[in-house]
Design a protein around this motif. Structure first.
Motif, PDB file in Angstrom:
ATOM      1  N   VAL A  37     -46.039 -13.954   1.178  1.00 43.38           N
ATOM      2  CA  VAL A  37     -46.367 -15.097   0.517  1.00 43.38           C
ATOM      3  C   VAL A  37     -46.121 -16.460   1.040  1.00 43.38           C
ATOM      4  CG1 VAL A  37     -46.685 -16.479  -1.578  1.00 43.38           C
ATOM      5  CG2 VAL A  37     -46.375 -13.931  -1.866  1.00 43.38           C
ATOM      6  N   PRO A  39     -46.330 -20.274   0.002  1.00 39.21           N
ATOM      7  CA  PRO A  39     -46.664 -20.603  -1.266  1.00 39.21           C
ATOM      8  C   PRO A  39     -47.304 -22.053  -1.249  1.00 39.21           C
ATOM      9  CG  PRO A  39     -44.315 -20.823  -0.993  1.00 39.21           C
ATOM     10  CD  PRO A  39     -44.792 -20.007   0.202  1.00 39.21           C
ATOM     11  N   GLU A  59     -43.787 -24.727  -2.890  1.00 39.70           N
ATOM     12  CA  GLU A  59     -42.444 -23.800  -2.617  1.00 39.70           C
ATOM     13  C   GLU A  59     -41.475 -23.883  -3.826  1.00 39.70           C
ATOM     14  OE1 GLU A  59     -39.673 -22.824   1.166  1.00 39.70           O
ATOM     15  OE2 GLU A  59     -41.085 -24.561   1.156  1.00 39.70           O
ATOM     16  N   PHE A  62     -42.668 -21.983  -6.752  1.00 45.50           N
ATOM     17  CA  PHE A  62     -42.663 -20.493  -6.290  1.00 45.50           C
ATOM     18  C   PHE A  62     -41.000 -19.802  -6.496  1.00 45.50           C
ATOM     19  CE2 PHE A  62     -42.722 -17.284  -3.331  1.00 45.50           C
ATOM     20  CZ  PHE A  62     -43.819 -16.207  -3.820  1.00 45.50           C
TER      21      PHE A  62
END
Length: 87
Positions: A37, A39, A59, A62
């Motif tokens: 992932v 983010p 980020e 996340f």
């Protein structure tokens, strides 16, 4: 193919914003070894001819979610790797 990123991985707004369906509902979660992932999310403004895409960093939010639910992860050059299981 859900969640497949078709960019070149360079991290720019164009490659980061080209995604297919984001869902994993059709997958058996027991067979997922890992998920990578980045983010970020892309927001579009304007029309097709004069449109502008803005890439937002998510980020911090996340990482807060990962920590809240005690999800183990690794980070490689801005990409988060979440493992379903390891052999």
């Amino acid at each position: 193919m859900a969640g497949v990123h078709r960019g070149d991985g360079a991290g720019d707004a164009v490659s980061a914003a080209v995604y297919l369906d984001e869902g994993f509902a059709e997958y058996d979660y027991k067979i997922i070894k890992w998920v990578k992932v980045r983010p970020r999310y892309c927001e579009y403004h304007g029309g097709r001819l004069a449109g502008k895409s803005i890439l937002h960093d998510a980020e911090q939010e996340f990482v807060e979610i990962l920590k809240k639910y005690s999800v183990p992860y690794e980070v490689e050059r801005g990409t988060y790797i979440i493992y379903g299981y390891r052999q």
